[in-house]
Design an enzyme around this catalytic site. Structure first.
Site, PDB file in Angstrom:
ATOM      1  N   ALA A  14      25.729  49.871  11.534  1.00 25.76           N
ATOM      2  CA  ALA A  14      26.354  50.136  12.837  1.00 25.76           C
ATOM      3  C   ALA A  14      27.813  50.532  12.634  1.00 25.76           C
ATOM      4  O   ALA A  14      28.714  49.959  13.242  1.00 25.76           O
ATOM      5  CB  ALA A  14      26.246  48.897  13.722  1.00 25.76           C
ATOM      6  N   GLY A  15      28.052  51.516  11.760  1.00 29.07           N
ATOM      7  CA  GLY A  15      29.423  51.904  11.448  1.00 29.07           C
ATOM      8  C   GLY A  15      29.854  53.176  12.153  1.00 29.07           C
ATOM      9  O   GLY A  15      29.348  53.506  13.237  1.00 29.07           O
ATOM     10  N   VAL A  55      24.058  53.214   5.950  1.00 28.96           N
ATOM     11  CA  VAL A  55      24.943  52.171   5.429  1.00 28.96           C
ATOM     12  C   VAL A  55      26.041  52.782   4.551  1.00 28.96           C
ATOM     13  O   VAL A  55      25.973  53.957   4.166  1.00 28.96           O
ATOM     14  CB  VAL A  55      24.141  51.111   4.635  1.00 28.96           C
ATOM     15  CG1 VAL A  55      23.113  50.439   5.527  1.00 28.96           C
ATOM     16  CG2 VAL A  55      23.465  51.735   3.416  1.00 28.96           C
ATOM     17  N   CYS A  91      35.350  59.392   2.778  1.00 26.59           N
ATOM     18  CA  CYS A  91      34.327  60.199   2.101  1.00 26.59           C
ATOM     19  C   CYS A  91      34.807  61.238   1.085  1.00 26.59           C
ATOM     20  O   CYS A  91      34.174  61.395   0.044  1.00 26.59           O
ATOM     21  CB  CYS A  91      33.449  60.872   3.135  1.00 26.59           C
ATOM     22  SG  CYS A  91      32.519  59.648   4.057  1.00 26.59           S
TER      23      CYS A  91
HETATM   24  P1  NAD Z   1      30.639  52.016   7.716  1.00 26.88           P
HETATM   25  O1  NAD Z   1      31.156  51.161   6.627  1.00 26.88           O
HETATM   26  O2  NAD Z   1      31.471  52.289   8.913  1.00 26.88           O
HETATM   27  O3  NAD Z   1      29.247  51.400   8.244  1.00 26.88           O
HETATM   28  C1  NAD Z   1      28.195  51.004   7.411  1.00 26.88           C
HETATM   29  C2  NAD Z   1      27.569  49.716   7.986  1.00 26.88           C
HETATM   30  O4  NAD Z   1      26.370  49.406   7.263  1.00 26.88           O
HETATM   31  C3  NAD Z   1      28.463  48.493   7.862  1.00 26.88           C
HETATM   32  O5  NAD Z   1      28.726  47.960   9.156  1.00 26.88           O
HETATM   33  C4  NAD Z   1      27.643  47.500   7.009  1.00 26.88           C
HETATM   34  O6  NAD Z   1      27.794  46.144   7.393  1.00 26.88           O
HETATM   35  C5  NAD Z   1      26.218  47.987   7.264  1.00 26.88           C
HETATM   36  N1  NAD Z   1      25.243  47.577   6.244  1.00 26.88           N
HETATM   37  C6  NAD Z   1      25.369  47.685   4.891  1.00 26.88           C
HETATM   38  N2  NAD Z   1      24.229  47.259   4.305  1.00 26.88           N
HETATM   39  C7  NAD Z   1      23.382  46.864   5.290  1.00 26.88           C
HETATM   40  C8  NAD Z   1      22.056  46.353   5.302  1.00 26.88           C
HETATM   41  N3  NAD Z   1      21.377  46.163   4.178  1.00 26.88           N
HETATM   42  N4  NAD Z   1      21.482  46.057   6.505  1.00 26.88           N
HETATM   43  C9  NAD Z   1      22.162  46.262   7.655  1.00 26.88           C
HETATM   44  N5  NAD Z   1      23.423  46.767   7.699  1.00 26.88           N
HETATM   45  C10 NAD Z   1      24.020  47.072   6.534  1.00 26.88           C
HETATM   46  O7  NAD Z   1      30.196  53.384   7.034  1.00 26.88           O
HETATM   47  P2  NAD Z   1      30.185  54.846   7.718  1.00 26.88           P
HETATM   48  O8  NAD Z   1      31.553  55.403   7.753  1.00 26.88           O
HETATM   49  O9  NAD Z   1      29.378  54.768   8.966  1.00 26.88           O
HETATM   50  O10 NAD Z   1      29.390  55.669   6.602  1.00 26.88           O
HETATM   51  C11 NAD Z   1      28.002  55.472   6.393  1.00 26.88           C
HETATM   52  C12 NAD Z   1      27.488  56.564   5.478  1.00 26.88           C
HETATM   53  O11 NAD Z   1      27.634  57.846   6.117  1.00 26.88           O
HETATM   54  C13 NAD Z   1      28.238  56.701   4.149  1.00 26.88           C
HETATM   55  O12 NAD Z   1      27.318  57.057   3.152  1.00 26.88           O
HETATM   56  C14 NAD Z   1      29.210  57.850   4.385  1.00 26.88           C
HETATM   57  O13 NAD Z   1      29.512  58.530   3.195  1.00 26.88           O
HETATM   58  C15 NAD Z   1      28.409  58.742   5.314  1.00 26.88           C
HETATM   59  N6  NAD Z   1      29.216  59.569   6.227  1.00 26.88           N
HETATM   60  C16 NAD Z   1      30.294  59.037   6.865  1.00 26.88           C
HETATM   61  C17 NAD Z   1      31.017  59.826   7.772  1.00 26.88           C
HETATM   62  C18 NAD Z   1      32.222  59.286   8.489  1.00 26.88           C
HETATM   63  O14 NAD Z   1      32.875  60.057   9.182  1.00 26.88           O
HETATM   64  N7  NAD Z   1      32.564  58.021   8.365  1.00 26.88           N
HETATM   65  C19 NAD Z   1      30.592  61.131   8.047  1.00 26.88           C
HETATM   66  C20 NAD Z   1      29.466  61.632   7.397  1.00 26.88           C
HETATM   67  C21 NAD Z   1      28.778  60.833   6.492  1.00 26.88           C
HETATM   68  C1  UGA Z   2      35.038  64.782   6.719  1.00 24.00           C
HETATM   69  C2  UGA Z   2      34.318  66.109   6.964  1.00 24.00           C
HETATM   70  O1  UGA Z   2      35.157  66.955   7.731  1.00 24.00           O
HETATM   71  C3  UGA Z   2      32.997  65.873   7.700  1.00 24.00           C
HETATM   72  O2  UGA Z   2      32.295  67.102   7.828  1.00 24.00           O
HETATM   73  C4  UGA Z   2      32.153  64.894   6.899  1.00 24.00           C
HETATM   74  O3  UGA Z   2      30.959  64.602   7.602  1.00 24.00           O
HETATM   75  C5  UGA Z   2      32.931  63.610   6.693  1.00 24.00           C
HETATM   76  O4  UGA Z   2      34.176  63.907   6.011  1.00 24.00           O
HETATM   77  C6  UGA Z   2      32.215  62.624   5.823  1.00 24.00           C
HETATM   78  O5  UGA Z   2      31.329  62.980   5.087  1.00 24.00           O
HETATM   79  O6  UGA Z   2      32.653  61.473   5.924  1.00 24.00           O
HETATM   80  P1  UGA Z   2      36.576  63.159   8.163  1.00 24.00           P
HETATM   81  O7  UGA Z   2      36.915  62.564   6.846  1.00 24.00           O
HETATM   82  O8  UGA Z   2      36.155  62.248   9.248  1.00 24.00           O
HETATM   83  O9  UGA Z   2      35.379  64.229   7.980  1.00 24.00           O
HETATM   84  O10 UGA Z   2      37.817  63.993   8.725  1.00 24.00           O
HETATM   85  P2  UGA Z   2      38.467  65.419   8.349  1.00 24.00           P
HETATM   86  O11 UGA Z   2      38.845  66.078   9.600  1.00 24.00           O
HETATM   87  O12 UGA Z   2      37.622  66.177   7.423  1.00 24.00           O
HETATM   88  O13 UGA Z   2      39.805  64.977   7.610  1.00 24.00           O
HETATM   89  C7  UGA Z   2      39.798  64.388   6.325  1.00 24.00           C
HETATM   90  C8  UGA Z   2      41.219  64.279   5.811  1.00 24.00           C
HETATM   91  O14 UGA Z   2      41.738  65.572   5.521  1.00 24.00           O
HETATM   92  C9  UGA Z   2      42.196  63.652   6.811  1.00 24.00           C
HETATM   93  O15 UGA Z   2      43.097  62.824   6.119  1.00 24.00           O
HETATM   94  C10 UGA Z   2      42.912  64.859   7.405  1.00 24.00           C
HETATM   95  O16 UGA Z   2      44.193  64.557   7.894  1.00 24.00           O
HETATM   96  C11 UGA Z   2      42.966  65.782   6.206  1.00 24.00           C
HETATM   97  N1  UGA Z   2      43.078  67.206   6.598  1.00 24.00           N
HETATM   98  C12 UGA Z   2      42.072  67.818   7.272  1.00 24.00           C
HETATM   99  C13 UGA Z   2      44.218  67.925   6.227  1.00 24.00           C
HETATM  100  O17 UGA Z   2      45.146  67.368   5.594  1.00 24.00           O
HETATM  101  N2  UGA Z   2      44.295  69.247   6.568  1.00 24.00           N
HETATM  102  C14 UGA Z   2      43.306  69.886   7.247  1.00 24.00           C
HETATM  103  O18 UGA Z   2      43.457  71.114   7.511  1.00 24.00           O
HETATM  104  C15 UGA Z   2      42.172  69.157   7.605  1.00 24.00           C
END
Ligand code: NAD
Ligand code: UGA
Length: 472
Positions: free
Chosen positions: A16-17, A96, A280
C-alpha cells in the site's frame, strides 16, 4: 472455484505504498464492478489509508484525496487481512518495495527481493483456484521466473494454478493521477493469452487499446529499467551542461531550450537541478549495472554507472559552492533550507538531494532551518539521523537544525537561503522583505531556477543560480 476465463471480479494488491495506493484507487474508480483490496504488512500504514481525515493519508499526491473519497469502502478497501484478500482474488498485483541490497552478494547494486519473495510465498499459501499474479514492482530481468518457481511449489496439492505477468508502473510522483489516467503506454509482458486479455480488459476501461503494448516477460521487465535509465541519463546530461554554463558564461535554460526544440531531442526532462532523487532512478540503474556485469558486459555497466557518478558529483558540487560563497565557513551561520522532498508535490524524501546536502552542511557546523510544505519533522529526523535541536533560537547551535513551518521565519536572520525543491510556494517570495530580515551579506542559492533573478538582485541580495554564467 474461480474460473480462468471469467471476468476479473476481485483484485488484491500487495503493498500500500506510493504505487499500490494511487494505482488501485484509479482502477477502483474506473471499474466500479471490481472489488479492489490493498493489503500491507505495515498495519500503521493501512490505518492511515483508512483515516477519515484525508489529510492523514500516508502519502501526499495531488487529487488523490478526491478519488479516495469517491471509492474508499465502495469498491476499494485497505486491509491487514492479507490471507483472506489473497484467497478471494482472481488477480493479484505485487507492488512491494524493491530497494538495493545493503549486505551480502550484490550489496549496493542488486535488488533486495525479500519482499517480492515473501509476497510470492503468501500467494502460494493462501491463493485458491486460478490466480493471475502481476508484477507491478520494478524488478530485475527474469524475476518472474523466481515468482513462478515459488508458486509452482504449491501447484499440484490444492488445485491451485497461476499465471505470472509483468506490468511495470511508469507513474511519477506528484503527477501520479494524471500519469495513471493518461499513460503514454501500458506495458504487459507475458505468455498466457487469457491472462493478458483479462488484464488488458481492465486497462481498456479508460486507456486506448493502441497504447497497450504486449511483449514477452523479459522485455517488459527490462523496458522498465531502461526507461528509468534513459530519464536519469537526461538529467545527468543537462546537469553536466549546467557546470559548463557556469564556467563559460552561458545560461543553462537557454541552452536547454535551444537544444530541446529539436523534435528528435524533445524539451521534457531537461531541467537542471541539485541531482535526481526519488526511490527508483538510482536503484534501477544500479540494478541495470549489476545485470550488465552479471551477463559479462563490464563496458556497458560502466557506461550506465557514469549517470550515477555525475549525479553524486552534482550534489557535492552544490554543497561546495554554498560553503565557498559563505567565505569557506558556515559555523555560527544560519541557513534556510527551502524544500526537503526529492521533487515538488510529494512528501517522499527517498534519495532526496536535500538529505546529503543538509548532512554535509551540518557536518561543516551550519545551523539549519528546514522548511517543506509536505514533509513532516519526524521524517527529516529519520533522514538526517539527527533529532531537531532543542534550542531554536539564533544562538546558533553548531551542526544543529530545526523544522520551521513558516518560510519567512526560516529565512529570518539567516546568512543564506538554499532552494532545493521546486515547490510553487517558493517561486514568488517577497525579496525586499527577505533582504530586510537576513544577515548581510546574505546569499540566495537557486538550484531549481524558479525565482526571478532581477528581483533578487534589485533587493540587494547576492544570488547564485545553477547553470548561470553570470555567477562568475
Ligand atoms: P513503498 O515502499 O511506498 O510501498 C511498498 C509497500 O509494500 C510498503 O508499504 C511495504 O510495507 C509493503 N510490503 C512489503 N512486503 C510486503 C508483503 N510481503 N506483504 C504486504 N505488504 C508488503 O514502495 P513504492 O514506492 O510504492 O514502490 C513499489 C514498487 O514500485 C518498487 O518496485 C518501485 O521500484 C516501483 N515503482 C515505484 C514508483 C514510485 O513512483 N514510487 C513508480 C514506478 C514504479
Ligand atoms: C520516475 C519516472 O519519471 C517514472 O516514469 C517512474 O515510474 C518512476 O521514476 C519510478 O520508477 O519510480 P519519479 O522519481 O517519481 O518518477 O519523479 P521524476 O519526475 O522522474 O523525478 C525524479 C528526479 O529527477 C527528481 O529528483 C526530479 O527533481 C529530478 N528531475 C526530473 C530533474 O532534476 N530534472 C528534470 O528535468 C526532471
Amino acid at each position: 472455484m474461480k474460473n480462468l476465463k471469467s471476468k476479473i471480479k476481485n483484485i488484491c494488491c500487495i503493498g500500500a505504498g506510493y504505487v499500490g495506493g494511487p494505482t488501485m484507487s484509479v482502477i477502483a474508480d474506473k471499474c466500479p464492478d471490481i472489488m479492489v483490496t490493498v493489503v500491507d504488512i505495515n498495519t500503521e500504514k493501512i490505518n492511515c489509508w483508512n483515516e477519515e481525515d484525508l489529510k492523514k493519508l500516508p502519502i501526499y499526491e495531488p487529487n488523490l484525496e478526491d478519488v479516495i473519497s469517491r471509492v474508499r469502502n465502495r469498491n476499494l478497501f485497505f486491509s491487514n487481512d492479507i490471507e483472506n484478500s489473497i484467497k478471494k482474488a482472481d488477480l493479484i498485483f505485487i507492488s512491494v518495495n524493491t530497494p538495493i541490497k545493503e549486505k551480502g552478494i550484490g550489496s549496493g547494486k542488486a535488488s533486495n527481493l525479500k519482499w517480492v519473495e515473501s509476497s510470492a510465498r503468501q500467494i502460494s499459501s493462501y491463493a485458491e483456484g486460478h490466480t493471475i499474479v502481476v508484477e507491478k514492482s520494478t524488478l530485475p530481468v527474469r524475476t518472474a521466473e523466481t515468482i513462478k518457481n515459488i508458486l509452482a511449489s504449491s501447484f499440484k496439492d490444492n488445485n491451485k494454478s497461476f499465471s505470472v505477468l509483468s506490468n511495470p508502473e511508469f507513474l511519477s510522483e506528484g503527477n501520479a493521477l494524471d500519469d495513471l489516467l493518461n499513460p503514454d503506454r501500458v506495458l504487459i509482458g507475458g505468455e498466457d493469452y487469457d491472462s493478458i486479455n483479462a488484464l488488458k480488459e481492465i486497462y481498456t476501461r479508460w486507456v486506448d487499446s493502441k497504447k497497450i503494448i504486449c511483449t514477452n516477460v523479459w522485455s517488459s521487465e527490462l523496458s522498465k529499467l531502461v526507461a528509468n535509465a534513459f530519464l536519469a541519463q537526461r538529467i545527468s546530461s543537462i546537469n553536466t551542461v549546467s557546470a559548463i554554463c557556469e564556467a563559460s558564461g552561458a545560461e543553462v535554460n537557454e541552452v536547454a531550450k535551444a537544444v530541446g526544440t529539436d523534435k528528435r531531442i524533445g524539451s521534457k526532462f531537461l531541467n537542471p537541478g541539485p541531482g535526481f532523487g526519488g526511490s527508483c532512478f538510482k536503484k534501477d540503474i544500479l540494478n541495470l549495472v549489476y545485470l550488465c556485469n552479471h551477463f559479462g558486459l563490464p563496458e556497458v555497466a560502466e557506461y550506465w554507472e557514469q549517470v550515477i557518478k555525475m549525479n553524486t558529483w552534482q550534489q557535492e558540487r552544490i554543497y561546495k559552492v554554498v560553503v565557498s560563497r559563505l567565505f569557506g565557513n558556515v559555523v555560527n551561520k544560519k541557513l534556510a533550507i527551502l524544500g526537503f522532498s526529492f521533487k515538488s508535490n510529494t512528501n517522499d524524501t527517498r534519495e532526496s538531494p536535500a538529505i546529503e546536502l543538509c548532512k554535509n552542511l551540518l557536518n561543516e557546523g551550519a545551523f539549519l532551518a528546514i522548511n517543506d510544505p509536505k514533509v513532516k519533522k519526524n521524517q527529516i529526523e529519520k533522514d538526517l539521523n539527527l533529532n531537531e535541536s532543542p534550542d531554536q533560537d539564533i544562538n546558533f547551535s553548531e551542526g544543529g537544525w530545526y523544522y520551521e513551518e513558516s518560510v519567512y521565519n526560516a529565512i529570518d536572520k539567516s546568512d543564506g537561503v538554499i532552494i532545493l525543491t521546486e515547490w510553487n510556494e517558493y517561486r514568488n517570495l517577497d525579496w525586499d522583505k527577505i533582504s530586510r530580515i537576513t544577515r548581510k551579506p546574505a546569499w540566495i542559492f537557486d538550484t531549481r531556477l524558479i525565482i526571478d533573478p532581477i528581483k533578487v538582485k534589485e533587493a540587494g541580495l547576492n544570488l547564485w543560480r545553477l547553470g548561470d554564467g553570470n555567477n562568475r
